[in-house]
Design a protein around this motif. Structure first.
Motif, PDB file in Angstrom:
ATOM      1  N   ARG A 122       4.659   1.330  -5.757  1.00  0.00           N
ATOM      2  CA  ARG A 122       3.504   1.539  -4.763  1.00  0.00           C
ATOM      3  C   ARG A 122       3.575   2.641  -4.166  1.00  0.00           C
ATOM      4  NH1 ARG A 122       5.660  -1.943   0.464  1.00  0.00           N
ATOM      5  NH2 ARG A 122       3.902  -0.990   1.387  1.00  0.00           N
ATOM      6  N   ASN A 168       8.517  -1.608  -4.786  1.00  0.00           N
ATOM      7  CA  ASN A 168       9.106  -0.251  -4.155  1.00  0.00           C
ATOM      8  C   ASN A 168      10.697  -0.181  -4.351  1.00  0.00           C
ATOM      9  OD1 ASN A 168      10.066  -2.554  -2.534  1.00  0.00           O
ATOM     10  ND2 ASN A 168      10.271  -1.328  -0.732  1.00  0.00           N
ATOM     11  N   THR A 178       2.690  -4.521  -7.689  1.00  0.00           N
ATOM     12  CA  THR A 178       3.347  -3.180  -7.020  1.00  0.00           C
ATOM     13  C   THR A 178       4.799  -3.556  -6.613  1.00  0.00           C
ATOM     14  OG1 THR A 178       2.566  -3.126  -4.925  1.00  0.00           O
ATOM     15  CG2 THR A 178       1.126  -2.202  -6.689  1.00  0.00           C
TER      16      THR A 178
END
Length: 296
Positions: free
Chosen positions: A195, A221, A219
């Motif tokens: 992301r 992180n 997505t």
């Protein structure tokens, strides 16, 4: 608004019970109840909904709890750094993107703690966008970001080494039989991407098209969580090598061809004055690396 009241609030959020929070803080229950009421009146919003002895956070309360935690963490770090002896003590915080280049920083920390054993480092794994926000607020002293990253407001130091882009996929996937994956192989595939701002633009640049023909289904992180999506069959994760250990696992990393790599940088906010502990760390790292790596 006093830090003492924020600590009362933090304890109640943790316990979700005023009596237990009072016992934990060694204060009376009426004292906490009165302080919470005064806090809500000062803010002009309800922070809790009350049901007998049990309480729950409102949406405003959840937001305020997150902000209060950051305020108290910053206050504690500041006091920790001020209450130092002649020897360098205190702590500093590094927000880290996942990268094997972090080993360079880990080695600098080891040397630093050999010289100053009372220094403590706090690591928080997150992505470049969150790192940028927390550096500006003062919650982080440093950030480790993967390229591409906007460093206009930051001092930075390039870290040695590069990571190679590729796809993380199940070992039984059709593409897993290849030594390399071409960009054309992504066409029609379900892809999980970071992301971090700029990654999709980077992928479009590789393709040479504004609308690459693949399906971004998720997505992430943190790549570890993305690897669980891959295991579950959600899609293939576009990532860099050296983060997920695929040995003796059901996953495999297949690099892209033509070869695509990315570097890593240590960044810190230009407007922030470093604490003695953070400054000592930066000096140690600068000593370990070539002076030409630093741009201020």
């Amino acid at each position: 608004m006093e830090l003492r009241v924020l600590r009362y609030f933090q304890a109640v959020v943790t316990e979700l019970n005023i009596s237990r929070a009072a016992e934990r803080l060694h204060v009376s229950q009426p004292t906490i109840s009165r302080q919470l009421k005064d806090l809500e009146e000062e803010l002009g919003v309800a922070l809790f909904t009350r049901n007998g002895r049990n309480i729950q956070l409102t949406s405003n309360g959840e937001y305020f709890a997150n902000q209060a935690n950051q305020i108290l963490a910053l206050a504690d770090k500041t006091v920790d750094n001020l209450h130092r002896e002649q020897e360098v003590t205190g702590s500093f915080v590094i927000g880290c993107a996942e990268s094997r280049s972090f080993l360079t920083l880990a080695q600098a920390v080891q040397k630093l703690q050999t010289r100053f054993p009372k220094i403590k480092v706090n690591l928080i794994s997150t992505n470049a966008d969150e790192i940028r926000t927390h550096l500006k607020s003062g919650n982080f002293d440093f950030g480790v970001v993967m390229e591409p990253a906007d460093k206009g407001e930051f001092n930075f130091m390039h870290l040695p080494g590069e990571s190679r882009w590729g796809l993380l996929m199940p070992r039984n996937a059709p593409l897993a039989q290849n030594d390399h994956v071409q960009l054309s192989d992504l066409q029609g595939q379900k892809i999980i991407v970071s992301r971090q701002r700029g990654v999709l633009d980077l992928l479009k640049e590789w393709y040479g098209e504004s609308t690459p023909q693949f399906d971004v289904v998720a997505t992430y992180n943190l790549l570890y969580n993305a690897s669980l999506l891959v295991t579950a069959g959600v899609g293939y994760a576009l990532c860099v090598d050296g983060i997920i250990n695929t040995n003796q696992s059901d996953l495999i990393f297949v690099p892209l061809t033509p070869r695509r790599t990315t570097g890593t940088s240590l960044v810190w906010y230009k407007g922030q004055r470093l604490s003695p502990a953070a400054d000592a760390f930066l000096k140690q790292l600068t000593t370990d690396l070539k002076p030409s790596n630093s741009t201020e």
